[in-house]
Design an enzyme around this catalytic site. Structure first.
Site, PDB file in Angstrom:
ATOM      1  N   ARG A  70       0.701  -1.200   0.204  1.00  0.00           N
ATOM      2  CA  ARG A  70      -0.018  -0.272  -0.029  1.00  0.00           C
ATOM      3  C   ARG A  70       0.990   1.201   0.096  1.00  0.00           C
ATOM      4  NH1 ARG A  70      -4.276  -0.004   4.363  1.00  0.00           N
ATOM      5  NH2 ARG A  70      -5.049   1.867   3.505  1.00  0.00           N
ATOM      6  N   ASN A 102      -8.707   8.494   6.572  1.00  0.00           N
ATOM      7  CA  ASN A 102      -8.073   7.925   5.751  1.00  0.00           C
ATOM      8  C   ASN A 102      -6.347   7.878   6.444  1.00  0.00           C
ATOM      9  OD1 ASN A 102     -10.097   7.694   3.922  1.00  0.00           O
ATOM     10  ND2 ASN A 102      -9.422   9.659   2.990  1.00  0.00           N
ATOM     11  N   ASP A 104      -3.733   7.815   4.609  1.00  0.00           N
ATOM     12  CA  ASP A 104      -2.943   8.305   3.444  1.00  0.00           C
ATOM     13  C   ASP A 104      -2.083   9.460   3.467  1.00  0.00           C
ATOM     14  OD1 ASP A 104      -5.869   8.443   1.468  1.00  0.00           O
ATOM     15  OD2 ASP A 104      -4.752   9.993   2.396  1.00  0.00           O
ATOM     16  N   HIS A 119      -7.898   7.322  12.044  1.00  0.00           N
ATOM     17  CA  HIS A 119      -7.364   5.968  12.121  1.00  0.00           C
ATOM     18  C   HIS A 119      -5.873   5.801  12.010  1.00  0.00           C
ATOM     19  CE1 HIS A 119     -11.562   4.809  11.044  1.00  0.00           C
ATOM     20  NE2 HIS A 119     -11.539   4.929  12.207  1.00  0.00           N
ATOM     21  N   CYS A 146      12.450  -2.332  16.499  1.00  0.00           N
ATOM     22  CA  CYS A 146      12.754  -0.999  17.232  1.00  0.00           C
ATOM     23  C   CYS A 146      13.830  -0.972  17.795  1.00  0.00           C
ATOM     24  CB  CYS A 146      11.680  -1.368  18.340  1.00  0.00           C
ATOM     25  SG  CYS A 146      12.025  -0.147  19.840  1.00  0.00           S
ATOM     26  N   ALA A 230     -15.991  13.121  -5.635  1.00  0.00           N
ATOM     27  CA  ALA A 230     -15.575  14.209  -4.793  1.00  0.00           C
ATOM     28  C   ALA A 230     -15.221  15.360  -5.597  1.00  0.00           C
ATOM     29  CB  ALA A 230     -14.319  13.585  -3.979  1.00  0.00           C
TER      30      ALA A 230
HETATM   31  N1  APR Z   1     -15.899  10.421  -4.478  1.00  0.00           N
HETATM   32  C1  APR Z   1     -16.627  10.404  -3.449  1.00  0.00           C
HETATM   33  N2  APR Z   1     -17.068   9.099  -3.048  1.00  0.00           N
HETATM   34  C2  APR Z   1     -16.750   7.974  -3.346  1.00  0.00           C
HETATM   35  C3  APR Z   1     -15.982   7.900  -4.805  1.00  0.00           C
HETATM   36  C4  APR Z   1     -15.495   9.431  -5.178  1.00  0.00           C
HETATM   37  N3  APR Z   1     -14.757   9.276  -6.344  1.00  0.00           N
HETATM   38  N4  APR Z   1     -15.730   6.579  -5.088  1.00  0.00           N
HETATM   39  C5  APR Z   1     -16.329   5.848  -4.177  1.00  0.00           C
HETATM   40  N5  APR Z   1     -16.812   6.591  -3.053  1.00  0.00           N
HETATM   41  C6  APR Z   1     -17.667   6.420  -1.807  1.00  0.00           C
HETATM   42  C7  APR Z   1     -18.074   5.010  -1.941  1.00  0.00           C
HETATM   43  O1  APR Z   1     -19.519   5.227  -2.608  1.00  0.00           O
HETATM   44  C8  APR Z   1     -18.299   4.615  -0.673  1.00  0.00           C
HETATM   45  O2  APR Z   1     -19.460   5.078  -0.111  1.00  0.00           O
HETATM   46  O3  APR Z   1     -16.462   6.225  -0.861  1.00  0.00           O
HETATM   47  C9  APR Z   1     -17.027   5.354   0.234  1.00  0.00           C
HETATM   48  C10 APR Z   1     -15.991   4.476   0.520  1.00  0.00           C
HETATM   49  O4  APR Z   1     -16.504   3.668   1.772  1.00  0.00           O
HETATM   50  P1  APR Z   1     -15.459   2.575   2.459  1.00  0.00           P
HETATM   51  O5  APR Z   1     -14.793   2.009   1.429  1.00  0.00           O
HETATM   52  O6  APR Z   1     -16.062   1.980   3.492  1.00  0.00           O
HETATM   53  O7  APR Z   1     -14.310   3.605   3.107  1.00  0.00           O
HETATM   54  P2  APR Z   1     -14.548   4.202   4.489  1.00  0.00           P
HETATM   55  O8  APR Z   1     -15.990   5.007   4.642  1.00  0.00           O
HETATM   56  O9  APR Z   1     -13.462   5.412   4.696  1.00  0.00           O
HETATM   57  O10 APR Z   1     -14.298   3.309   5.534  1.00  0.00           O
HETATM   58  C11 APR Z   1     -14.034   3.732   6.814  1.00  0.00           C
HETATM   59  O11 APR Z   1     -13.104   1.485   7.341  1.00  0.00           O
HETATM   60  O12 APR Z   1     -11.728  -0.244   6.768  1.00  0.00           O
HETATM   61  C12 APR Z   1     -11.921   0.767   7.788  1.00  0.00           C
HETATM   62  O13 APR Z   1     -10.319   1.768   8.717  1.00  0.00           O
HETATM   63  C13 APR Z   1     -10.712   1.783   7.509  1.00  0.00           C
HETATM   64  O14 APR Z   1     -10.826   4.093   7.756  1.00  0.00           O
HETATM   65  C14 APR Z   1     -11.590   2.875   6.839  1.00  0.00           C
HETATM   66  C15 APR Z   1     -12.975   2.788   7.766  1.00  0.00           C
END
Ligand code: APR
Length: 244
Positions: A70, A102, A104, A119, A146, A230
Protein backbone atom coordinates in the site's frame (compact mmCIF):
# COMPACT_ATOMS: atom_id res chain seq x y z
CA UNK A 1 -29.63 18.70 -8.53
CA UNK A 2 -28.50 22.27 -9.31
CA UNK A 3 -30.58 23.70 -6.49
CA UNK A 4 -28.95 21.19 -4.12
CA UNK A 5 -25.55 22.58 -5.10
CA UNK A 6 -26.78 26.14 -4.51
CA UNK A 7 -28.16 25.14 -1.10
CA UNK A 8 -24.81 23.54 -0.20
CA UNK A 9 -22.77 26.50 -1.48
CA UNK A 10 -24.93 28.98 0.47
CA UNK A 11 -24.49 26.88 3.66
CA UNK A 12 -20.71 26.83 3.17
CA UNK A 13 -20.65 30.58 2.47
CA UNK A 14 -22.63 31.37 5.62
CA UNK A 15 -20.89 28.80 7.84
CA UNK A 16 -19.25 30.04 11.03
CA UNK A 17 -17.43 26.75 11.61
CA UNK A 18 -17.18 24.49 8.56
CA UNK A 19 -15.65 21.07 9.18
CA UNK A 20 -14.91 18.35 6.62
CA UNK A 21 -15.26 14.65 7.42
CA UNK A 22 -13.65 12.34 4.85
CA UNK A 23 -13.31 8.68 4.02
CA UNK A 24 -11.59 6.52 1.42
CA UNK A 25 -13.81 7.85 -1.37
CA UNK A 26 -11.98 11.20 -1.46
CA UNK A 27 -8.79 9.31 -2.38
CA UNK A 28 -10.50 6.99 -4.89
CA UNK A 29 -9.88 9.43 -7.75
CA UNK A 30 -6.16 9.34 -6.88
CA UNK A 31 -6.19 5.63 -7.71
CA UNK A 32 -6.30 4.51 -4.08
CA UNK A 33 -8.85 1.70 -3.71
CA UNK A 34 -11.64 2.15 -1.19
CA UNK A 35 -12.48 -0.61 1.27
CA UNK A 36 -16.10 -1.54 0.56
CA UNK A 37 -16.76 -0.42 -2.99
CA UNK A 38 -17.09 -2.98 -5.79
CA UNK A 39 -13.29 -3.03 -6.23
CA UNK A 40 -12.65 -2.33 -2.56
CA UNK A 41 -9.74 -3.75 -0.59
CA UNK A 42 -12.05 -5.78 1.60
CA UNK A 43 -13.43 -7.55 -1.47
CA UNK A 44 -9.93 -8.87 -2.21
CA UNK A 45 -8.53 -9.39 1.27
CA UNK A 46 -10.19 -10.48 4.49
CA UNK A 47 -9.77 -7.58 6.97
CA UNK A 48 -9.50 -10.07 9.82
CA UNK A 49 -6.46 -11.62 8.09
CA UNK A 50 -4.69 -8.31 7.70
CA UNK A 51 -6.09 -5.38 9.63
CA UNK A 52 -6.21 -6.84 13.14
CA UNK A 53 -3.60 -7.02 15.92
CA UNK A 54 -4.12 -10.78 16.09
CA UNK A 55 -3.34 -11.17 12.37
CA UNK A 56 -0.22 -9.08 12.88
CA UNK A 57 1.08 -10.96 15.92
CA UNK A 58 0.48 -14.29 14.18
CA UNK A 59 2.13 -13.31 10.92
CA UNK A 60 3.83 -9.90 11.10
CA UNK A 61 5.80 -10.39 7.87
CA UNK A 62 2.63 -11.06 5.86
CA UNK A 63 0.85 -8.02 7.30
CA UNK A 64 3.93 -5.87 6.68
CA UNK A 65 4.05 -7.03 3.05
CA UNK A 66 0.49 -5.78 2.64
CA UNK A 67 1.27 -2.42 4.15
CA UNK A 68 4.50 -2.05 2.14
CA UNK A 69 2.43 -2.79 -1.00
CA UNK A 70 0.00 0.00 0.00
CA UNK A 71 2.85 2.39 0.80
CA UNK A 72 4.52 1.56 -2.53
CA UNK A 73 1.31 2.64 -4.28
CA UNK A 74 0.85 5.69 -2.10
CA UNK A 75 4.37 7.13 -2.19
CA UNK A 76 3.95 8.80 -5.61
CA UNK A 77 0.21 9.43 -5.31
CA UNK A 78 -0.90 13.03 -5.74
CA UNK A 79 -3.84 14.51 -3.86
CA UNK A 80 -7.13 14.92 -5.77
CA UNK A 81 -8.80 18.22 -6.69
CA UNK A 82 -11.11 17.60 -3.74
CA UNK A 83 -8.17 17.38 -1.30
CA UNK A 84 -6.72 20.57 -2.82
CA UNK A 85 -9.98 22.57 -2.59
CA UNK A 86 -10.36 21.63 1.08
CA UNK A 87 -6.79 22.87 1.66
CA UNK A 88 -7.57 26.10 -0.24
CA UNK A 89 -10.71 26.66 1.86
CA UNK A 90 -8.65 26.20 5.02
CA UNK A 91 -6.11 28.78 3.81
CA UNK A 92 -8.97 31.22 3.04
CA UNK A 93 -10.48 30.66 6.49
CA UNK A 94 -13.60 29.05 5.02
CA UNK A 95 -12.82 25.59 6.48
CA UNK A 96 -11.61 25.03 10.03
CA UNK A 97 -10.71 21.34 10.24
CA UNK A 98 -10.50 18.12 8.28
CA UNK A 99 -11.45 15.01 10.22
CA UNK A 100 -10.33 12.01 8.19
CA UNK A 101 -10.61 8.24 8.49
CA UNK A 102 -7.88 7.92 5.88
CA UNK A 103 -4.30 7.02 6.75
CA UNK A 104 -2.85 8.12 3.38
CA UNK A 105 -1.81 11.67 4.43
CA UNK A 106 -3.16 13.07 1.14
CA UNK A 107 -4.91 15.94 2.94
CA UNK A 108 -1.56 17.10 4.33
CA UNK A 109 0.07 16.53 0.93
CA UNK A 110 -2.59 18.85 -0.55
CA UNK A 111 -1.70 21.54 2.02
CA UNK A 112 -4.28 21.01 4.77
CA UNK A 113 -2.76 21.86 8.15
CA UNK A 114 -5.54 21.17 10.62
CA UNK A 115 -6.13 17.46 10.02
CA UNK A 116 -7.39 14.99 12.62
CA UNK A 117 -6.37 11.45 11.62
CA UNK A 118 -8.87 9.20 13.37
CA UNK A 119 -7.33 5.93 12.16
CA UNK A 120 -3.66 6.88 12.28
CA UNK A 121 -1.14 7.34 9.52
CA UNK A 122 0.43 4.68 7.30
CA UNK A 123 3.77 6.56 7.26
CA UNK A 124 4.13 6.32 11.04
CA UNK A 125 5.29 3.16 12.83
CA UNK A 126 5.32 2.25 16.52
CA UNK A 127 6.88 -0.47 18.63
CA UNK A 128 4.45 -3.12 19.84
CA UNK A 129 6.07 -3.22 23.27
CA UNK A 130 7.69 0.13 24.09
CA UNK A 131 6.68 3.73 23.43
CA UNK A 132 8.98 4.15 20.45
CA UNK A 133 7.11 5.83 17.58
CA UNK A 134 8.56 7.34 14.44
CA UNK A 135 7.83 8.46 10.94
CA UNK A 136 9.19 6.43 8.05
CA UNK A 137 11.41 8.45 5.74
CA UNK A 138 11.44 5.77 3.07
CA UNK A 139 9.74 2.48 2.27
CA UNK A 140 10.87 -0.29 4.62
CA UNK A 141 12.43 -3.23 2.77
CA UNK A 142 11.23 -5.62 5.44
CA UNK A 143 9.61 -5.59 8.85
CA UNK A 144 11.12 -2.71 10.86
CA UNK A 145 12.68 -3.43 14.25
CA UNK A 146 12.55 -1.11 17.26
CA UNK A 147 15.92 0.62 17.74
CA UNK A 148 15.11 1.02 21.44
CA UNK A 149 14.05 -2.46 22.54
CA UNK A 150 14.62 -4.63 19.47
CA UNK A 151 11.00 -5.77 19.17
CA UNK A 152 8.98 -5.56 15.96
CA UNK A 153 7.34 -2.31 14.95
CA UNK A 154 3.84 -2.04 13.48
CA UNK A 155 2.07 0.49 11.32
CA UNK A 156 0.64 3.28 13.52
CA UNK A 157 -2.89 2.73 12.23
CA UNK A 158 -6.06 1.63 14.02
CA UNK A 159 -6.97 -1.99 13.29
CA UNK A 160 -10.36 -3.61 13.65
CA UNK A 161 -11.12 -4.26 17.29
CA UNK A 162 -8.67 -1.61 18.48
CA UNK A 163 -9.68 1.53 20.31
CA UNK A 164 -9.00 4.88 18.67
CA UNK A 165 -6.69 7.23 20.54
CA UNK A 166 -9.15 8.74 23.06
CA UNK A 167 -7.71 12.24 22.77
CA UNK A 168 -7.89 12.21 18.97
CA UNK A 169 -11.44 10.90 19.12
CA UNK A 170 -12.44 13.61 21.62
CA UNK A 171 -10.85 16.30 19.46
CA UNK A 172 -12.79 15.03 16.44
CA UNK A 173 -16.09 14.89 18.31
CA UNK A 174 -15.48 18.40 19.68
CA UNK A 175 -14.81 19.72 16.17
CA UNK A 176 -18.03 18.06 15.04
CA UNK A 177 -19.94 19.66 17.89
CA UNK A 178 -18.47 23.08 17.10
CA UNK A 179 -19.42 22.78 13.44
CA UNK A 180 -22.54 24.49 12.11
CA UNK A 181 -21.86 22.98 8.68
CA UNK A 182 -20.13 19.63 8.03
CA UNK A 183 -19.20 18.42 4.56
CA UNK A 184 -18.96 14.61 4.52
CA UNK A 185 -16.99 13.26 1.57
CA UNK A 186 -16.47 9.69 0.42
CA UNK A 187 -17.39 7.53 3.38
CA UNK A 188 -19.76 4.59 3.74
CA UNK A 189 -20.28 5.74 7.33
CA UNK A 190 -20.48 2.14 8.56
CA UNK A 191 -17.39 2.11 10.79
CA UNK A 192 -17.70 3.31 14.37
CA UNK A 193 -16.96 5.36 16.38
CA UNK A 194 -15.89 7.50 13.37
CA UNK A 195 -19.30 7.14 11.74
CA UNK A 196 -20.90 8.71 14.83
CA UNK A 197 -19.18 12.04 14.28
CA UNK A 198 -21.39 13.40 11.45
CA UNK A 199 -24.51 11.96 13.11
CA UNK A 200 -23.62 13.60 16.44
CA UNK A 201 -22.93 16.90 14.68
CA UNK A 202 -26.33 16.65 13.03
CA UNK A 203 -28.11 16.06 16.34
CA UNK A 204 -26.39 19.19 17.62
CA UNK A 205 -27.81 21.21 14.74
CA UNK A 206 -25.08 21.06 12.10
CA UNK A 207 -26.11 21.31 8.42
CA UNK A 208 -24.77 18.14 6.76
CA UNK A 209 -23.64 18.14 3.14
CA UNK A 210 -22.73 14.68 1.77
CA UNK A 211 -20.73 14.04 -1.38
CA UNK A 212 -20.80 10.40 -2.48
CA UNK A 213 -21.77 8.81 -5.83
CA UNK A 214 -23.62 6.15 -3.83
CA UNK A 215 -25.94 6.54 -0.87
CA UNK A 216 -24.32 5.70 2.47
CA UNK A 217 -25.19 5.36 6.14
CA UNK A 218 -24.77 9.13 6.34
CA UNK A 219 -27.24 9.95 3.56
CA UNK A 220 -30.33 9.68 5.84
CA UNK A 221 -29.01 12.52 8.01
CA UNK A 222 -27.71 14.68 5.14
CA UNK A 223 -29.45 18.01 4.57
CA UNK A 224 -27.97 18.03 1.07
CA UNK A 225 -26.86 14.85 -0.70
CA UNK A 226 -24.72 15.40 -3.81
CA UNK A 227 -24.60 12.10 -5.72
CA UNK A 228 -21.31 12.89 -7.36
CA UNK A 229 -17.60 12.09 -7.27
CA UNK A 230 -15.65 14.16 -4.78
CA UNK A 231 -13.58 16.25 -7.19
CA UNK A 232 -16.49 16.94 -9.56
CA UNK A 233 -18.74 18.09 -6.71
CA UNK A 234 -16.02 20.10 -4.98
CA UNK A 235 -15.13 21.94 -8.21
CA UNK A 236 -18.82 22.79 -8.71
CA UNK A 237 -19.09 24.07 -5.12
CA UNK A 238 -15.88 26.08 -5.49
CA UNK A 239 -17.21 27.77 -8.67
CA UNK A 240 -20.59 28.46 -7.06
CA UNK A 241 -18.94 29.95 -3.97
CA UNK A 242 -17.03 32.45 -6.09
CA UNK A 243 -20.31 33.60 -7.69
CA UNK A 244 -22.30 33.95 -4.43
N1 APR B 1 -15.92 10.37 -4.60
C1 APR B 1 -16.64 10.31 -3.44
N2 APR B 1 -16.97 9.15 -2.84
C2 APR B 1 -16.58 8.01 -3.43
C3 APR B 1 -15.84 7.99 -4.64
C4 APR B 1 -15.52 9.24 -5.23
N3 APR B 1 -14.83 9.32 -6.38
N4 APR B 1 -15.61 6.68 -4.98
C5 APR B 1 -16.18 5.93 -4.01
N5 APR B 1 -16.76 6.71 -3.09
C6 APR B 1 -17.49 6.33 -1.88
C7 APR B 1 -18.15 4.97 -1.94
O1 APR B 1 -19.45 5.07 -2.50
C8 APR B 1 -18.21 4.60 -0.44
O2 APR B 1 -19.43 5.03 0.13
O3 APR B 1 -16.53 6.24 -0.84
C9 APR B 1 -17.05 5.39 0.18
C10 APR B 1 -15.93 4.51 0.68
O4 APR B 1 -16.44 3.71 1.71
P1 APR B 1 -15.45 2.68 2.42
O5 APR B 1 -14.72 1.92 1.39
O6 APR B 1 -16.27 1.96 3.46
O7 APR B 1 -14.37 3.61 3.14
P2 APR B 1 -14.52 4.39 4.51
O8 APR B 1 -15.91 4.87 4.72
O9 APR B 1 -13.44 5.40 4.53
O10 APR B 1 -14.16 3.23 5.58
C11 APR B 1 -14.04 3.62 6.93
O11 APR B 1 -13.21 1.40 7.42
O12 APR B 1 -11.86 -0.37 6.80
C12 APR B 1 -11.98 0.70 7.66
O13 APR B 1 -10.24 1.89 8.66
C13 APR B 1 -10.87 1.69 7.43
O14 APR B 1 -10.95 4.11 7.54
C14 APR B 1 -11.58 2.97 6.99
C15 APR B 1 -12.97 2.78 7.57
Amino acid sequence: MEEEYIKAAKAIKQADYLVAFTGAGISAECGIPTFRGKDGLWTKFKPEEIATYQAFIRNPEFVWQWYIMRMEKLKDTKPSEAHKILAEWEKKGILKTVITQNVDELHQKAGSKNVIELHGNIWRIKCIYCDNKKRLKKLPKSMPRCDKCGNIMRPDVVWFGEALDPLILQLAFDEGLKSDVMIVIGTSGVVYPAGHIPVRAKTMGAFIIEINPEESAITPVADVYLAEKASVAMKKLKNLLSSL
